[in-house]
Design a protein around this motif. Structure first.
Motif, mmCIF file in Angstrom:
data_model
loop_
_atom_site.group_PDB
_atom_site.id
_atom_site.type_symbol
_atom_site.label_atom_id
_atom_site.label_comp_id
_atom_site.label_asym_id
_atom_site.label_seq_id
_atom_site.Cartn_x
_atom_site.Cartn_y
_atom_site.Cartn_z
ATOM 1 N N GLU A 147 0.749 -1.151 -0.052
ATOM 2 C CA GLU A 147 0.067 -0.092 0.181
ATOM 3 C C GLU A 147 0.791 1.289 -0.059
ATOM 4 O OE1 GLU A 147 -3.778 -2.061 1.888
ATOM 5 O OE2 GLU A 147 -2.808 -0.359 3.048
ATOM 6 N N THR A 148 2.127 1.128 0.230
ATOM 7 C CA THR A 148 2.821 2.241 0.219
ATOM 8 C C THR A 148 3.964 2.082 -1.073
ATOM 9 O OG1 THR A 148 4.674 1.123 1.754
ATOM 10 C CG2 THR A 148 3.009 2.351 2.934
ATOM 11 N N TYR A 149 3.587 1.512 -1.935
ATOM 12 C CA TYR A 149 4.296 1.061 -3.103
ATOM 13 C C TYR A 149 4.440 2.438 -3.735
ATOM 14 C CZ TYR A 149 4.803 0.435 -8.273
ATOM 15 O OH TYR A 149 5.215 0.430 -9.191
ATOM 16 N N GLU A 150 3.825 3.566 -3.985
ATOM 17 C CA GLU A 150 4.232 4.565 -4.669
ATOM 18 C C GLU A 150 5.395 5.279 -3.851
ATOM 19 O OE1 GLU A 150 2.838 5.516 -7.256
ATOM 20 O OE2 GLU A 150 1.183 3.938 -7.009
ATOM 21 N N SER A 151 5.561 5.406 -2.686
ATOM 22 C CA SER A 151 6.596 5.896 -2.065
ATOM 23 C C SER A 151 7.480 4.842 -1.111
ATOM 24 C CB SER A 151 6.359 7.186 -1.369
ATOM 25 O OG SER A 151 5.244 6.896 -0.566
ATOM 26 N N CYS A 152 7.547 3.705 -1.708
ATOM 27 C CA CYS A 152 7.916 2.723 -0.725
ATOM 28 C C CYS A 152 9.362 2.896 -0.046
ATOM 29 C CB CYS A 152 7.738 1.295 -1.390
ATOM 30 S SG CYS A 152 9.081 0.906 -2.646
ATOM 31 N N GLY A 153 10.114 3.570 -0.741
ATOM 32 C CA GLY A 153 11.622 3.826 -0.233
ATOM 33 C C GLY A 153 12.439 2.840 -0.652
ATOM 34 N N GLY A 154 12.109 1.579 -1.070
ATOM 35 C CA GLY A 154 12.919 0.571 -1.499
ATOM 36 C C GLY A 154 13.069 0.260 -3.097
ATOM 37 N N VAL A 155 12.881 -0.800 -3.390
ATOM 38 C CA VAL A 155 13.138 -1.041 -4.813
ATOM 39 C C VAL A 155 11.799 -1.857 -5.175
ATOM 40 C CG1 VAL A 155 15.606 -0.768 -5.253
ATOM 41 C CG2 VAL A 155 14.576 -3.042 -4.498
ATOM 42 N N VAL A 156 11.488 -1.557 -6.548
ATOM 43 C CA VAL A 156 10.497 -2.550 -7.070
ATOM 44 C C VAL A 156 10.842 -3.697 -7.501
ATOM 45 C CG1 VAL A 156 8.493 -2.627 -8.775
ATOM 46 C CG2 VAL A 156 9.011 -0.465 -7.691
ATOM 47 N N ASP A 157 10.333 -4.900 -7.186
ATOM 48 C CA ASP A 157 10.762 -6.246 -7.472
ATOM 49 C C ASP A 157 10.110 -6.440 -8.656
ATOM 50 O OD1 ASP A 157 11.559 -8.612 -7.851
ATOM 51 O OD2 ASP A 157 10.802 -9.686 -5.897
ATOM 52 N N TYR A 158 10.776 -6.434 -9.832
ATOM 53 C CA TYR A 158 10.094 -7.045 -11.300
ATOM 54 C C TYR A 158 9.745 -8.542 -11.317
ATOM 55 C CZ TYR A 158 10.184 -2.052 -12.332
ATOM 56 O OH TYR A 158 9.925 -0.660 -12.365
ATOM 57 N N LEU A 159 10.433 -9.221 -10.566
ATOM 58 C CA LEU A 159 10.030 -10.659 -10.656
ATOM 59 C C LEU A 159 9.276 -11.310 -9.580
ATOM 60 C CD1 LEU A 159 13.823 -11.724 -10.833
ATOM 61 C CD2 LEU A 159 12.324 -11.510 -12.630
ATOM 62 N N SER A 160 8.345 -10.314 -8.892
ATOM 63 C CA SER A 160 7.417 -10.711 -7.881
ATOM 64 C C SER A 160 6.132 -9.734 -8.225
ATOM 65 C CB SER A 160 7.815 -10.437 -6.532
ATOM 66 O OG SER A 160 9.097 -11.111 -6.254
ATOM 67 N N LYS A 161 4.953 -10.353 -8.011
ATOM 68 C CA LYS A 161 3.615 -9.640 -7.949
ATOM 69 C C LYS A 161 2.819 -10.066 -6.912
ATOM 70 C CE LYS A 161 3.183 -9.025 -12.939
ATOM 71 N NZ LYS A 161 3.454 -7.441 -12.682
ATOM 72 N N TRP A 162 1.836 -9.233 -6.308
ATOM 73 C CA TRP A 162 1.012 -9.608 -5.435
ATOM 74 C C TRP A 162 -0.310 -9.568 -6.227
ATOM 75 C CZ3 TRP A 162 1.783 -11.377 -0.978
ATOM 76 C CH2 TRP A 162 2.861 -10.732 0.129
ATOM 77 N N VAL A 163 -1.079 -10.808 -5.880
ATOM 78 C CA VAL A 163 -2.247 -11.031 -6.702
ATOM 79 C C VAL A 163 -3.452 -11.063 -5.335
ATOM 80 C CG1 VAL A 163 -3.896 -12.470 -7.735
ATOM 81 C CG2 VAL A 163 -1.580 -12.129 -8.685
#
Lengths: 150, 161
Positions: free
Chosen positions: B121-137
């Motif tokens: 839910e804090t994805y927009e400003s998560c402060g980390g890195v987006v993991d393109y090898l994972s997804k939440w469904v």
């Protein structure tokens, strides 16, 4: 002191008859409802058992082959025989339940990894008005981890 | 003799009052049991729909081309011409005339150091890195029951390996 008059006796009889009729119809309704609940529960149990059976086996199966009315998961074959679902020749549904339809369709987007829609229509043999349709969608889990991605 | 008759009427009235009290006490209990049974029925149907959403999404994302689906709401459907599951944009309403369902797809955000998952839910400003090898469904099914909105949801993390 005097005895009962004819009107009093007739009134007493009429009230008793009314009470008996009401109590009788309530008893019949309760009995029917209890029978129906029992049969529904038995059907619900069969439905849950089948759901678990297919979910667990298909998810973790390695080789899956489906035809319209039969399913093979590794060494296990499921098919509809005489109104019951058989697993390697042994019935896994109760003799009180008739399976009217057992269909399996693979809608997978990837070759070699099944995603099945399993539809089963269950009818209680004693009380045909008690019926259930189970529709389970289950995807085989990808067991082999390959290099790549990104 | 007259007094005795009067006493019998009083008894009858008393018994009617007692009977009414018993009936009044039993009715709410019956109503509660009926509601409970109805709720279990709806929950069972909703759990099958939730599970269907998760299973379809799992299968769809096995396809390399589908992995690139953007974050947002979808619903499972069948591409009849190809005989394959697809995820279509937007939620769906009135399944079995009662249930609404939405399959939400979201990126997974991880801390850059340890790779620990951060609340999506804090994805927009998560402060980390987006993991393109994972997804939440996340599949959520909701329905109206007795003037209240009930819902059931399940969440699955998919990994591209």
């Amino acid at each position: 002191m005097r005895g009962f008059t004819l009107i009093e006796i007739l009134l007493g009889v009429a009230i008793s008859v009314l009470i008996f009729i009401t109590a009788g119809s309530v008893m019949v309704t309760l009995y029917n409802s209890s029978t129906r609940t029992k049969q529904s529960q038995s059907l619900e149990q069969t439905k849950n058992d089948l759901q678990l059976e297919f979910l667990n086996n298909v998810r973790w199966g390695e080789e899956i082959e489906s035809n319209l009315n039969s399913l093979r998961v590794d060494e296990t074959v499921y098919e509809l025989v005489d109104g019951r679902i058989n697993k390697n020749g042994e019935a896994i549904t109760s003799s009180e339940v008739e399976v009217r339809d057992f269909s399996v369709v693979d809608y997978s987007t990837s070759d070699g990894v099944a995603s099945l829609e399993i539809s089963i229509e269950l009818v209680n043999k004693r009380l045909p008005s008690v019926s259930e349709r189970l529709r389970v969608v289950v995807s085989q889990r990808q067991m082999e981890i390959t290099e790549g991605g990104g | 003799m007259l007094n005795r008759r009067g006493y019998i009427v009083l008894e009858a009235l008393l018994s009617i009052v007692v009977l009414s009290l018993v009936v009044l006490a039993v009715f709410p209990m019956l109503s509660f049991l009926l509601k409970r049974s109805e709720r279990s029925k709806y929950e069972a149907a909703a759990s099958l729909l939730v599970q269907e959403g998760i299973e379809v999404a799992y299968n769809v994302f096995l396809d390399e081309d589908e992995w690139g689906l953007s974050n947002g709401d979808y619903h499972p459907s069948l591409n009849a011409s190809r005989g394959e599951w697809v995820l279509l944009v937007g939620g769906e309403q009135d399944i079995e005339t009662r249930f609404d369902r939405v399959v939400n797809v979201a990126s997974v955000c991880r801390t850059s150091g340890t790779g620990e998952v951060i609340d999506p839910e804090t994805y927009e400003s998560c402060g980390g890195v987006v993991d393109y090898l994972s997804k939440w469904v996340t599949t959520r099914v909701s329905w109206e029951e007795g003037g209240e909105t009930k819902s059931l949801e399940a969440k699955l993390m998919l990994l591209k390996v």
